[in-house]
Scaffold this motif. Structure first.
Motif, PDB file in Angstrom:
ATOM      1  N   VAL A  12       0.855  -1.184   0.000  1.00 35.36           N
ATOM      2  CA  VAL A  12       0.000   0.000   0.000  1.00 35.36           C
ATOM      3  C   VAL A  12       0.897   1.243   0.000  1.00 35.36           C
ATOM      4  O   VAL A  12       1.716   1.423   0.901  1.00 35.36           O
ATOM      5  CB  VAL A  12      -0.955  -0.012   1.218  1.00 35.36           C
ATOM      6  CG1 VAL A  12      -1.912   1.160   1.159  1.00 35.36           C
ATOM      7  CG2 VAL A  12      -1.731  -1.319   1.263  1.00 35.36           C
ATOM      8  N   TYR A  13       0.728   2.077  -1.022  1.00 33.15           N
ATOM      9  CA  TYR A  13       1.603   3.228  -1.254  1.00 33.15           C
ATOM     10  C   TYR A  13       0.840   4.546  -1.185  1.00 33.15           C
ATOM     11  O   TYR A  13      -0.360   4.588  -1.417  1.00 33.15           O
ATOM     12  CB  TYR A  13       2.238   3.128  -2.642  1.00 33.15           C
ATOM     13  CG  TYR A  13       3.063   1.897  -2.865  1.00 33.15           C
ATOM     14  CD1 TYR A  13       4.396   1.864  -2.491  1.00 33.15           C
ATOM     15  CD2 TYR A  13       2.503   0.762  -3.459  1.00 33.15           C
ATOM     16  CE1 TYR A  13       5.168   0.725  -2.713  1.00 33.15           C
ATOM     17  CE2 TYR A  13       3.267  -0.375  -3.680  1.00 33.15           C
ATOM     18  CZ  TYR A  13       4.601  -0.388  -3.303  1.00 33.15           C
ATOM     19  OH  TYR A  13       5.354  -1.510  -3.507  1.00 33.15           O
ATOM     20  N   GLY A  14       1.584   5.617  -0.922  1.00 36.66           N
ATOM     21  CA  GLY A  14       1.006   6.957  -0.963  1.00 36.66           C
ATOM     22  C   GLY A  14       0.115   7.277   0.224  1.00 36.66           C
ATOM     23  O   GLY A  14      -0.758   8.137   0.131  1.00 36.66           O
ATOM     24  N   CYS A  15       0.342   6.605   1.345  1.00 35.41           N
ATOM     25  CA  CYS A  15      -0.465   6.824   2.546  1.00 35.41           C
ATOM     26  C   CYS A  15       0.003   8.062   3.309  1.00 35.41           C
ATOM     27  O   CYS A  15       1.139   8.508   3.143  1.00 35.41           O
ATOM     28  CB  CYS A  15      -0.365   5.612   3.473  1.00 35.41           C
ATOM     29  SG  CYS A  15      -0.820   4.057   2.709  1.00 35.41           S
ATOM     30  N   ILE A  78       1.033  -5.213   4.188  1.00 32.04           N
ATOM     31  CA  ILE A  78      -0.137  -5.751   4.878  1.00 32.04           C
ATOM     32  C   ILE A  78      -0.401  -7.180   4.420  1.00 32.04           C
ATOM     33  O   ILE A  78      -0.350  -7.473   3.224  1.00 32.04           O
ATOM     34  CB  ILE A  78      -1.380  -4.876   4.599  1.00 32.04           C
ATOM     35  CG1 ILE A  78      -1.146  -3.455   5.113  1.00 32.04           C
ATOM     36  CG2 ILE A  78      -2.630  -5.495   5.212  1.00 32.04           C
ATOM     37  CD1 ILE A  78      -2.199  -2.451   4.677  1.00 32.04           C
ATOM     38  N   ASP A  79      -0.704  -8.050   5.387  1.00 31.84           N
ATOM     39  CA  ASP A  79      -1.158  -9.415   5.111  1.00 31.84           C
ATOM     40  C   ASP A  79      -2.576  -9.557   5.632  1.00 31.84           C
ATOM     41  O   ASP A  79      -2.857  -9.159   6.768  1.00 31.84           O
ATOM     42  CB  ASP A  79      -0.318 -10.455   5.863  1.00 31.84           C
ATOM     43  CG  ASP A  79       1.098 -10.582   5.367  1.00 31.84           C
ATOM     44  OD1 ASP A  79       1.483  -9.827   4.466  1.00 31.84           O
ATOM     45  OD2 ASP A  79       1.819 -11.436   5.903  1.00 31.84           O
ATOM     46  N   VAL A  80      -3.441 -10.139   4.829  1.00 33.30           N
ATOM     47  CA  VAL A  80      -4.789 -10.482   5.281  1.00 33.30           C
ATOM     48  C   VAL A  80      -5.001 -11.949   4.922  1.00 33.30           C
ATOM     49  O   VAL A  80      -5.099 -12.297   3.748  1.00 33.30           O
ATOM     50  CB  VAL A  80      -5.875  -9.606   4.633  1.00 33.30           C
ATOM     51  CG1 VAL A  80      -7.251  -9.999   5.157  1.00 33.30           C
ATOM     52  CG2 VAL A  80      -5.610  -8.126   4.891  1.00 33.30           C
ATOM     53  N   THR A 106      -0.916  -2.552  -4.683  1.00 31.86           N
ATOM     54  CA  THR A 106      -0.711  -3.744  -5.493  1.00 31.86           C
ATOM     55  C   THR A 106      -0.846  -4.919  -4.533  1.00 31.86           C
ATOM     56  O   THR A 106      -0.389  -4.840  -3.387  1.00 31.86           O
ATOM     57  CB  THR A 106       0.664  -3.764  -6.195  1.00 31.86           C
ATOM     58  OG1 THR A 106       1.688  -3.722  -5.212  1.00 31.86           O
ATOM     59  CG2 THR A 106       0.815  -2.595  -7.140  1.00 31.86           C
ATOM     60  N   ALA A 107      -1.485  -5.975  -4.979  1.00 31.31           N
ATOM     61  CA  ALA A 107      -1.720  -7.103  -4.075  1.00 31.31           C
ATOM     62  C   ALA A 107      -1.756  -8.404  -4.855  1.00 31.31           C
ATOM     63  O   ALA A 107      -2.096  -8.440  -6.038  1.00 31.31           O
ATOM     64  CB  ALA A 107      -3.033  -6.903  -3.324  1.00 31.31           C
TER      65      ALA A 107
END
Length: 125
Positions: A12-15, A78-80, A106-107
């Motif tokens: 996760v980018y740009g946070c 992040i992991d879900v 991206t994931a």
């Protein structure tokens, strides 16, 4: 192909720095992401690093959500991981992107415990 679980690995980018560096905010967002996906939260633990960054895990009946943040880079790993059919890991990921005010994600989804492989292993034991 039947699997025991689905594991989404998200970049996760740009946070926003302020969100990713706030232990209580990250904790709240992660717990709510689990709930948003329909999971049952069991326990959670988060740690604030110095000078910045947060790591944590939310244990759910269906497995877990985990995060490590780099606020100075606007990035979170992040992991879900969810088991069963009732919880959708993508619902949690989409919620996290929104709440972290991410520019993009991206994931990759990995099937865990593919039943065909488990049945072969059981025979070989």
């Amino acid at each position: 192909m039947s699997a025991l679980g689905r594991h989404v690995l998200a970049e996760v980018y740009g946070c926003e720095f302020e969100i990713l560096n706030d232990l209580k905010k990250v904790e709240e967002i992660m717990v709510n992401a689990a709930l948003e996906a329909g999971a049952e939260v069991r326990e959670y633990v988060f740690h604030k690093f110095s000078p910045q960054g947060v790591s944590g895990v939310v244990v759910i009946s269906e497995s877990h959500l985990a995060i490590h943040t780099w606020p100075e880079l606007g990035y979170a790993a992040i992991d879900v991981f969810t088991c069963g059919e009732s919880v959708n890991p993508w619902d949690a990921c989409n919620y996290l992107v929104e709440k972290f005010k991410a520019g993009h994600m991206t994931a990759t989804e990995v099937k865990r415990g593919i039943m065909e492989g488990l049945q072969k292993e059981a025979v070989n034991l």
